[in-house]
Design a protein around this motif. Structure first.
Motif, PDB file in Angstrom:
ATOM      1  N   HIS A  23       7.676 -16.932  -8.532  1.00 27.80           N
ATOM      2  CA  HIS A  23       6.325 -16.345  -8.498  1.00 27.80           C
ATOM      3  C   HIS A  23       5.812 -16.135  -9.917  1.00 27.80           C
ATOM      4  N   GLU A  25       3.534 -14.134 -11.046  1.00 30.50           N
ATOM      5  CA  GLU A  25       3.033 -12.806 -11.429  1.00 30.50           C
ATOM      6  C   GLU A  25       4.097 -11.719 -11.395  1.00 30.50           C
ATOM      7  N   TYR A 125       5.178 -11.781   7.750  1.00 30.47           N
ATOM      8  CA  TYR A 125       4.481 -12.766   6.946  1.00 30.47           C
ATOM      9  C   TYR A 125       4.734 -14.198   7.420  1.00 30.47           C
ATOM     10  N   ASN A 278      -0.135 -14.800   4.182  1.00 29.45           N
ATOM     11  CA  ASN A 278       0.230 -13.761   3.213  1.00 29.45           C
ATOM     12  C   ASN A 278       1.742 -13.727   3.047  1.00 29.45           C
ATOM     13  N   ASN A 279       2.188 -13.513   1.823  1.00 35.84           N
ATOM     14  CA  ASN A 279       3.636 -13.344   1.650  1.00 35.84           C
ATOM     15  C   ASN A 279       3.911 -12.040   0.931  1.00 35.84           C
ATOM     16  N   ASP A 282       3.227 -11.690  -2.989  1.00 40.27           N
ATOM     17  CA  ASP A 282       1.793 -11.643  -3.281  1.00 40.27           C
ATOM     18  C   ASP A 282       1.226 -10.268  -2.958  1.00 40.27           C
ATOM     19  N   GLU A 283       1.618  -9.745  -1.797  1.00 36.75           N
ATOM     20  CA  GLU A 283       1.067  -8.467  -1.344  1.00 36.75           C
ATOM     21  C   GLU A 283       1.588  -7.310  -2.190  1.00 36.75           C
ATOM     22  N   LYS A 286      -0.495  -7.280  -5.354  1.00 33.18           N
ATOM     23  CA  LYS A 286      -1.811  -6.681  -5.074  1.00 33.18           C
ATOM     24  C   LYS A 286      -1.717  -5.163  -5.011  1.00 33.18           C
TER      25      LYS A 286
END
Length: 314
Positions: A23, A25, A125, A278-279, A282-283, A286
């Motif tokens: 990932h 981020e 997810y 959505n995974n 990622d969530e 956020k």
């Protein structure tokens, strides 16, 4: 960039390390495990990041923003409370705790903070699980008549799960390890349950986990829910989560194969849309950044634990 510290480098911890590394981020900046060889191998593989054998040192590491707790269930309680006390975000493996009392204390402590508290319930997810929920919501099966969860394991613990706790009665067993995922899905899709009655098949060795379960529950409207399972049997592993309705049947097999049919028809595999859903990571990103996110928090974990502990009463 969200900087992550991981406590627990067993099979589950390693699985999420791979996803974190993929990932853009997030960055794993510290890891912790009491096994020196595993710790050394993991820190070297991740580029010489900080490694600790004392989880308190990882929590105190100023680089760490979010702590992923991937240790056995009976260790969740104190570690998570210490993470919350340090006011750092936390992702906890399922189940939330090793007792309902521990789970409630963790949930209440999390509510008093401003940090993200999340559970790793990956079925939320998965495209197949979400399509199942969508088809039920769109009345594909008509009025729900019964839910059934079946779990069959030729061997428990499974070959890839050989450790000193997953086959134990205190904090292991397939009802806990596998069943909790589907308990959470039942509550999410259909609402709370009541009238829980369970019969466990237990080996003579008091330290070993259940080898079978038959349990009945009800949704709040009285719809019956059947949970049944066996281990140490012939055949292949099979996990089935099935909704029977007045007009049809839909079933999720082995985590990702969705089949459905109208009454009088054969069950046919349903193609799952390949669009990304959505995974979890990622969530999490956020949520840490203060944006709306699909996170399953400690309240969700507590509700699942409440059912789980009634099923595992011995």
């Amino acid at each position: 960039m969200v900087h992550i510290g991981i406590i627990g480098l067993g099979a589950i911890g390693q699985r999420l390390i791979k996803r974190f590394n993929e990932h853009s981020e997030v960055e794993v900046v510290a890891v912790c495990d009491q096994m020196d060889s595993l710790l050394a191998e993991t820190t070297a593989r991740l580029g010489g990041i900080n490694g600790y054998t004392d989880y308190q040192q990882l929590i105190a590491d100023e680089k760490v923003e979010l702590v992923y707790v991937a240790v056995p269930p009976k260790l969740h309680h104190q570690i998570v409370l210490d993470v919350l006390k340090a006011e750092k975000h936390v992702l906890c493996e399922k189940p939330l705790a090793n007792s309902l009392e521990e789970a409630e204390e963790m949930f209440q402590a999390a509510k008093r903070t401003n940090v993200v508290h999340a559970m790793n319930f990956p079925l939320n997810y998965e495209p197949a699980t979400n399509l199942l929920a969508k088809m039920i919501d769109e009345n594909y099966i008509g009025k729900l008549r019964r839910l059934q969860l079946s779990m069959y394991f030729p061997q428990w613990p499974r070959l890839w799960q050989q450790n000193n706790w997953v086959g134990g009665r205190e904090q292991g067993g397939f009802v806990l390890e596998v069943g909790v995922h589907f308990i959470q899905q039942i509550i999410k899709i259909f609402g709370d349950v009541k009238n829980i009655q369970a019969q466990l098949e237990l080996p003579e060795d008091p330290l070993k986990c259940e080898t079978g379960i038959i349990a009945t529950l009800e949704l709040t409207d009285g719809t019956p829910v059947l949970i049944e399972g066996l281990s140490q049997i012939a055949g292949k592993e099979h996990i089935g989560f099935t909704a029977f309705g007045t007009e049809g049947v839909i079933t999720l097999n082995n985590w990702g194969i969705l089949k459905a049919g109208k009454n009088g028809e054969d069950l046919k595999e349903i193609a799952v849309d390949g669009k990304p859903y959505n995974n979890l990571i990622d969530e999490l990103v956020k949520a840490v950044k203060g944006h709306d996110a699909e996170i399953y928090d400690f309240e969700v974990g507590y509700k699942a634990q409440r059912v789980l502990e009634q099923l595992r009463k011995i």
